[in-house]
Design an enzyme around this catalytic site. Structure first.
Site, PDB file in Angstrom:
ATOM      1  N   LEU A 192       1.016  -1.310   0.116  1.00 32.00           N
ATOM      2  CA  LEU A 192      -0.065   0.124  -0.105  1.00 32.00           C
ATOM      3  C   LEU A 192       0.779   1.328  -0.104  1.00 32.00           C
ATOM      4  O   LEU A 192       1.759   1.415   0.655  1.00 32.00           O
ATOM      5  CB  LEU A 192      -0.860   0.011   1.152  1.00 32.00           C
ATOM      6  CG  LEU A 192      -1.858  -1.097   1.193  1.00 32.00           C
ATOM      7  CD1 LEU A 192      -2.830  -1.062   2.474  1.00 32.00           C
ATOM      8  CD2 LEU A 192      -2.625  -1.516   0.076  1.00 32.00           C
TER       9      LEU A 192
ATOM     10  N   HIS B 291      -3.327   4.145  -2.377  1.00 27.59           N
ATOM     11  CA  HIS B 291      -4.323   3.471  -1.569  1.00 27.59           C
ATOM     12  C   HIS B 291      -5.032   3.826  -0.510  1.00 27.59           C
ATOM     13  O   HIS B 291      -6.277   3.691  -0.153  1.00 27.59           O
ATOM     14  CB  HIS B 291      -3.711   1.854  -1.259  1.00 27.59           C
ATOM     15  CG  HIS B 291      -3.105   1.133  -2.423  1.00 27.59           C
ATOM     16  ND1 HIS B 291      -1.576   0.816  -2.374  1.00 27.59           N
ATOM     17  CD2 HIS B 291      -3.929   0.547  -3.151  1.00 27.59           C
ATOM     18  CE1 HIS B 291      -1.643   0.302  -3.532  1.00 27.59           C
ATOM     19  NE2 HIS B 291      -2.736  -0.056  -4.107  1.00 27.59           N
TER      20      HIS B 291
END
Ligand code: PAF
Length: 278
Positions: A31, A35
């Site tokens: 991530l 994100h």
């Protein structure tokens, strides 16, 4: 923090929620701020948020690309926890999601999947839709969040959801960029600091086109010339399309929502980006 690895555990947690504002953010992990902005948006707009973390093997057409894809579950869980300790995370294994083997269902997507990423990566969007369908079936989300960095994926998912009467609102989320303009992507972690720094030229070239080019031939020339100035980068494609149909624009001036798409690779790392031209 609620972290689940099996569909059985997911089903049991999912069944306790009867409200109508469940949001899901499907990811392949590793991530980054892009994100995290999707997850933060989901928490503002949903009562219950699920993040799925699964490097989906069926959307990779090359095994070495799959093998190289970055994974960082512990760091991902910690980053999600910072946004909300009650966010549910589903991080299954490939066997859990594909107990019968890595079969995908071929999709009819009105040609949206035949160009750009679909042309370069055969079967890619069949794999994406196959896993998104499995995740949606399990979670029955009211809304699902997808980044515009993968704009073609977003359009393909929207098309599939409409055609299949999927009762999930597909929410597009803007691209988040590094300070040099490079679109955030899990794949950026595979670049050296020097390559990552240099890769900012792609967005700068796209911005130049948006601000200066009056027709698509000028756009294509400008992007090609700018890639040629960076010999370590290979241009994979450059295309101006109308964003709903993904059909190549005829005249930029009269096109409906024209958008420029560029894909380039450096040292085997695939970088994609897009920008609205009007
Ligand atoms: O965009 C991604 O990370 C993936 O393609 C998705 C939507 C999570 C499906 O594996």
């Amino acid at each position: 923090m609620p972290l689940y690895h099996t569909l059985k555990a997911l089903n049991s947690a999912r069944s306790s929620y009867k409200g109508n504002a469940l949001g899901v953010v499907p990811t392949m992990g590793a991530l980054h701020q892009g994100h995290l902005s999707l997850i933060a948006k989901a928490t503002r707009e949903s009562e219950v948020v699920w993040v799925t973390i699964f490097v989906n093997p069926t959307q990779f057409d090359k095994k070495d690309d799959l093998d190289k894809y970055p994974e960082s579950l512990v760091a991902d869980v910690a980053a999600i926890y910072e946004i909300g300790a009650d966010i549910h995370i589903f991080a299954p294994t490939a066997t859990e999601m594909y107990p019968e083997g890595l079969a995908t269902r071929a999709q009819t997507l009105d040609g949206l999947d035949n160009l750009m990423e679909g042309a370069d990566r055969p079967g890619h969007f069949d794999g994406v839709i196959t896993i998104v369908a499995k995740l949606f079936k399990a979670l029955q989300p009211h809304q699902a969040y997808f980044g515009e960095k993968d704009f073609q994926q977003l359009q393909v998912i929207k098309k599939w959801a409409t055609e299949q009467h999927i009762p999930t609102n597909i929410v597009p989320c803007p691209i988040v960029r590094e300070t040099n303009g490079l679109a955030m992507s899990s794949r950026n972690a595979q670049l050296s600091p020097k390559q990552r720094d240099e890769a900012g030229f792609i967005y700068k070239a796209m911005l130049h086109c948006k601000n200066n080019c009056l027709d698509k031939a000028a756009v294509y020339t400008a992007i090609k010339e700018s890639l040629e100035a960076h010999p370590n980068f290979d241009l994979l494609y450059v295309l101006c399309v109308e964003e709903d149909s993904l059909k190549e624009v005829q005249e930029l001036a009269t096109a409906n929502k024209p958008r420029l798409f560029v894909a380039a690779s450096i040292a085997g790392v695939r970088l994609i980006d897009n920008i609205a031209l009007k």
